[in-house]
Design an enzyme around this catalytic site. Structure first.
Site, PDB file in Angstrom:
ATOM      1  N   GLY A  13       1.065  -1.249  -0.115  1.00  0.00           N
ATOM      2  CA  GLY A  13      -0.283  -0.179  -0.240  1.00  0.00           C
ATOM      3  C   GLY A  13       0.723   0.968   0.331  1.00  0.00           C
ATOM      4  O   GLY A  13       2.040   1.148  -0.354  1.00  0.00           O
ATOM      5  N   PHE A  14       0.533   2.338   0.643  1.00  0.00           N
ATOM      6  CA  PHE A  14       1.674   3.698   0.649  1.00  0.00           C
ATOM      7  C   PHE A  14       2.358   3.804   1.275  1.00  0.00           C
ATOM      8  O   PHE A  14       3.113   3.782   1.093  1.00  0.00           O
ATOM      9  CB  PHE A  14       0.064   4.648   1.101  1.00  0.00           C
ATOM     10  CG  PHE A  14      -0.546   5.320   0.232  1.00  0.00           C
ATOM     11  CD1 PHE A  14      -0.542   6.264  -1.032  1.00  0.00           C
ATOM     12  CD2 PHE A  14      -2.098   5.137   0.100  1.00  0.00           C
ATOM     13  CE1 PHE A  14      -1.275   6.451  -1.339  1.00  0.00           C
ATOM     14  CE2 PHE A  14      -2.828   5.560  -0.127  1.00  0.00           C
ATOM     15  CZ  PHE A  14      -3.002   6.015  -1.357  1.00  0.00           C
ATOM     16  N   GLU A 175     -17.815  11.121   1.341  1.00  0.00           N
ATOM     17  CA  GLU A 175     -17.021  11.538  -0.470  1.00  0.00           C
ATOM     18  C   GLU A 175     -18.343  10.986  -1.332  1.00  0.00           C
ATOM     19  O   GLU A 175     -19.085  11.000  -1.862  1.00  0.00           O
ATOM     20  CB  GLU A 175     -15.920  11.136  -0.246  1.00  0.00           C
ATOM     21  CG  GLU A 175     -15.065  11.878   0.052  1.00  0.00           C
ATOM     22  CD  GLU A 175     -13.473  11.225  -0.422  1.00  0.00           C
ATOM     23  OE1 GLU A 175     -12.687  10.893   0.241  1.00  0.00           O
ATOM     24  OE2 GLU A 175     -12.811  12.488  -0.194  1.00  0.00           O
TER      25      GLU A 175
HETATM   26  C1  LIG Z   1     -12.964   4.170   1.688  1.00  0.00           C
HETATM   27  C2  LIG Z   1     -11.046   4.690   1.724  1.00  0.00           C
HETATM   28  C3  LIG Z   1     -10.721   5.987   1.459  1.00  0.00           C
HETATM   29  C4  LIG Z   1      -9.776   6.590   1.985  1.00  0.00           C
HETATM   30  N1  LIG Z   1      -9.420   8.183   1.490  1.00  0.00           N
HETATM   31  C5  LIG Z   1      -9.030   8.613   1.853  1.00  0.00           C
HETATM   32  C6  LIG Z   1      -7.928   9.874   1.786  1.00  0.00           C
HETATM   33  O1  LIG Z   1      -8.942  10.761   0.660  1.00  0.00           O
HETATM   34  N2  LIG Z   1      -6.886  10.463   1.826  1.00  0.00           N
HETATM   35  C7  LIG Z   1      -6.576   9.768   2.952  1.00  0.00           C
HETATM   36  O2  LIG Z   1      -5.126  10.477   3.401  1.00  0.00           O
HETATM   37  N3  LIG Z   1      -6.243   8.716   2.995  1.00  0.00           N
HETATM   38  C8  LIG Z   1      -7.266   7.894   2.547  1.00  0.00           C
HETATM   39  N4  LIG Z   1      -8.312   7.470   3.362  1.00  0.00           N
HETATM   40  C9  LIG Z   1      -6.595   5.878   4.297  1.00  0.00           C
HETATM   41  C10 LIG Z   1      -5.659   5.764   3.277  1.00  0.00           C
HETATM   42  O3  LIG Z   1      -5.746   4.877   2.452  1.00  0.00           O
HETATM   43  C11 LIG Z   1      -4.756   5.036   4.340  1.00  0.00           C
HETATM   44  O4  LIG Z   1      -4.439   6.216   5.452  1.00  0.00           O
HETATM   45  C12 LIG Z   1      -3.124   4.477   3.896  1.00  0.00           C
HETATM   46  O5  LIG Z   1      -4.058   3.113   2.803  1.00  0.00           O
HETATM   47  C13 LIG Z   1      -2.688   4.127   5.163  1.00  0.00           C
HETATM   48  O6  LIG Z   1      -1.820   3.621   4.186  1.00  0.00           O
HETATM   49  P1  LIG Z   1      -1.102   1.361   4.610  1.00  0.00           P
HETATM   50  O7  LIG Z   1      -0.372   1.032   3.363  1.00  0.00           O
HETATM   51  O8  LIG Z   1      -0.988   1.671   6.026  1.00  0.00           O
HETATM   52  O9  LIG Z   1      -1.905   1.025   4.383  1.00  0.00           O
HETATM   53  P2  LIG Z   1      -3.021   0.677   2.534  1.00  0.00           P
HETATM   54  O10 LIG Z   1      -2.661   1.167   2.168  1.00  0.00           O
HETATM   55  O11 LIG Z   1      -3.681  -0.430   3.088  1.00  0.00           O
HETATM   56  O12 LIG Z   1      -1.785  -0.888   2.067  1.00  0.00           O
HETATM   57  C14 LIG Z   1      -2.028  -2.484   3.099  1.00  0.00           C
HETATM   58  C15 LIG Z   1      -1.546  -3.119   1.941  1.00  0.00           C
HETATM   59  O13 LIG Z   1      -0.815  -4.393   2.398  1.00  0.00           O
HETATM   60  C16 LIG Z   1      -1.788  -5.488   1.795  1.00  0.00           C
HETATM   61  N5  LIG Z   1      -2.340  -6.647   3.004  1.00  0.00           N
HETATM   62  C17 LIG Z   1      -3.228  -5.599   4.602  1.00  0.00           C
HETATM   63  N6  LIG Z   1      -2.460  -7.482   5.260  1.00  0.00           N
HETATM   64  C18 LIG Z   1      -1.749  -8.520   4.671  1.00  0.00           C
HETATM   65  C19 LIG Z   1      -1.663  -9.510   4.516  1.00  0.00           C
HETATM   66  N7  LIG Z   1      -1.578 -10.378   5.457  1.00  0.00           N
HETATM   67  N8  LIG Z   1      -0.335 -10.004   3.796  1.00  0.00           N
HETATM   68  C20 LIG Z   1      -0.565  -9.689   2.637  1.00  0.00           C
HETATM   69  N9  LIG Z   1      -0.234  -8.587   2.286  1.00  0.00           N
HETATM   70  C21 LIG Z   1      -1.364  -7.732   3.115  1.00  0.00           C
HETATM   71  C22 LIG Z   1      -3.286  -5.268   1.147  1.00  0.00           C
HETATM   72  O14 LIG Z   1      -3.522  -5.806   0.281  1.00  0.00           O
HETATM   73  C23 LIG Z   1      -2.589  -3.298   0.593  1.00  0.00           C
HETATM   74  O15 LIG Z   1      -2.256  -3.694  -0.268  1.00  0.00           O
HETATM   75  C24 LIG Z   1      -8.436   6.418   2.922  1.00  0.00           C
HETATM   76  C25 LIG Z   1      -9.265   5.549   3.146  1.00  0.00           C
HETATM   77  C26 LIG Z   1     -10.088   4.138   2.417  1.00  0.00           C
HETATM   78  C27 LIG Z   1     -10.179   2.522   3.295  1.00  0.00           C
END
Ligand SMILES: Cc1cc2nc3c(=O)[nH]c(=O)nc-3n(C[C@H](O)[C@H](O)[C@H](O)COP(=O)(O)OP(=O)(O)OC[C@H]3O[C@@H](n4cnc5c(N)ncnc54)[C@H](O)[C@@H]3O)c2cc1C
Length: 435
Positions: A13-14, A175
């Protein structure tokens, strides 16, 4: 000769993808594990759910993004366990086969999932919108609700199918409500001649006393007004007391009798909790978690007592930052620098410091609110800032151009390209029965 160091990143993810890209020149073997084969731009999921964007526009394949990165391997599978003592991660593939990966540095960046606050049974009737599949299923359900309403000769049933309840008045709920209003009023009005737009009801419930709680007060009030103008029924101070396939029961924080809303379409946008792997790792590594379930990490994003394990993004608490994209991106970039430094490349970046670049949420096709370091924007100016930032943060030019083309088409024509129902099994027939 010493062996090359192994870096395992869980989650593309991000946070995880940014960490992987930051390690492109590191003298290490990097494995990026994800249960999906794509990087998902979650902030635009609601546009997939409302038929504005095709799924592929916001989900470039991880392999394509990292194709040029010779030191990095993408592994499709679910990380099911981490052993912090043996320094291994168990990855289970879709066919059930499992493999163990050893690591010298682990980056846990698996994000969060829906939080039903102890009512997990609601997941079956009030789906969230965290994955691409959920967004496409939601699109099916929304479009199917219009079709079923149009086919019905019973006015009560029509009204129920044209009622949509969204739980949670944060950015996701706002949204989605705004976009659903646009979908219903602008796009579908011209196509469903036998539906009365006056029967359409979009109810957005929020247990707090304002929508968009993290935003400054003037922007919250602006968003509330605009939602009302769009015909959204905003209920503040209401929580979900019960949800089933026939509707939702709302309880006011100020007391009084519960209110029942008859609708087959309840959408959950009320909160997130770290993925289950977080609790397992915290327990085995002896780390504590905060009240949101996030691992409390040190100011350098490492898990206390385990300098080789980093936890970042939505599942980690460093400086109690909000669960949004920007902290996740900055932590990913930071962790890549720390690991590179340990491998003899580049200076140590010091402790993690967050640079707040602002928060934004869109309300309608021509209106968004943005708080950019104290500068409050709304209306078309806010929308322009929102669009610019979202395009900039999308991964890759093909996706940016695809999104831009779809936005331009929809704004110009008032039509949506993605008006397909792919699977009617996701719509429960029992929901058509009277409440
Ligand atoms: C509907 C929605 C709208 C949003 N809108 C905004 C916005 O407008 N602006 C903003 O700043 N933020 C927004 N967010 C929040 C933002 O998307 C999150 O804060 C951000 O994605 C967090 O990044 P991350 O890398 O921690 O997790 P994520 O981006 O969620 O990435 C996690 C990754 O881990 C993978 N994963 C999970 N569990 C496992 C596992 N056990 N094994 C292997 N892979 C796994 C998933 O497939 C995913 O690819 C929004 C979130 C959602 C759900």
């Amino acid at each position: 000769m010493t062996a090359r160091q192994r870096v395992v990143i869980i989650g593309g993810g991000f946070a995880g993808l940014r960490a992987a890209r930051g390690l492109r020149r590191a003298p290490a073997d990097v494995v990026l594990v994800d249960r999906a084969n794509h990087h998902l731009f979650r902030p635009l999921l609601y546009q997939v759910a409302t038929g504005l964007l095709p799924a592929g526009d916001i989900a470039p394949p991880l392999r394509r993004i990292l194709a040029e990165q010779r030191n990095t391997r993408v592994l499709l599978g679910e990380a099911t366990a981490v052993n912090p003592h043996a320094q291994t991660v168990t990855v289970t593939a879709a066919d059930g086969t499992a493999q163990r990966l050893g690591y010298d540095h682990l980056v846990l960046a698996a994000g969060a999932t829906d939080n039903y606050f102890g009512h997990d049974q609601w997941a079956a009737v009030a789906a969230g919108m965290k994955t691409l599949r959920q967004a496409v299923e939601l699109r099916d359900r929304l479009l199917h609700a219009f079709e079923t309403a149009a086919a019905s000769r019973d006015e009560q049933a029509r009204r129920r199918w044209l009622t949509f309840a969204i739980v949670g008045g944060g950015p996701t709920g706002v949204e989605l409500a705004g976009q659903l209003a646009a979908l219903a009023r602008r796009t579908l009005r011209g196509q469903f001649h036998d539906l009365d737009p006056a029967h359409l009801r979009i109810v957005l419930t929020e247990h707090g006393d304002a929508v968009l709680a993290p935003f400054p007060d003037p922007l919250r009030r602006h968003a509330h007004r605009r939602l009302r103008d769009l015909g959204v029924d905003v209920r503040l101070g209401y929580s979900a007391a019960d949800i089933d396939e026939h509707g939702i029961t709302l309880q006011s924080a100020h007391g009084g009798d519960p209110q029942r809303l008859a609708t087959p379409t309840v959408i959950w946008a009320a909160g997130v909790t770290p993925v289950p792997l977080t609790a397992q790792l915290a327990e085995d590594a002896g780390a504590s978690r905060d009240h949101k379930g996030r691992i409390k990490v040190r100011p350098d994003c490492t898990v206390p007592g385990h300098p080789e394990i980093f936890a970042i993004g939505d599942l980690a608490n460093v400086h109690d930052l909000p669960g949004i994209a920007e902290p996740a991106l900055q932590q990913g970039r930071y962790v890549a620098k720390v690991i590179s430094h340990r491998l003899g490349r580049g200076p140590h970046p010091g402790l993690f410091r967050y640079l707040d670049l602002g928060t934004m949420a869109t309300i309608s096709p021509f209106d968004a609110v943005a708080d950019v370091r104290g500068l409050h924007l709304h209306g078309p100016l806010g929308k322009a800032a929102w669009a610019g930032v979202h395009l900039a943060f999308l991964t890759g030019w093909p996706n940016r151009l695809g999104v831009l083309a779809n936005w331009a088409w929809t704004l110009g024509s008032g039509r949506r390209q993605q008006q397909l129902i792919l699977d009617t099994r996701t719509v429960r027939p029992a929901a058509a029965r009277p409440a």
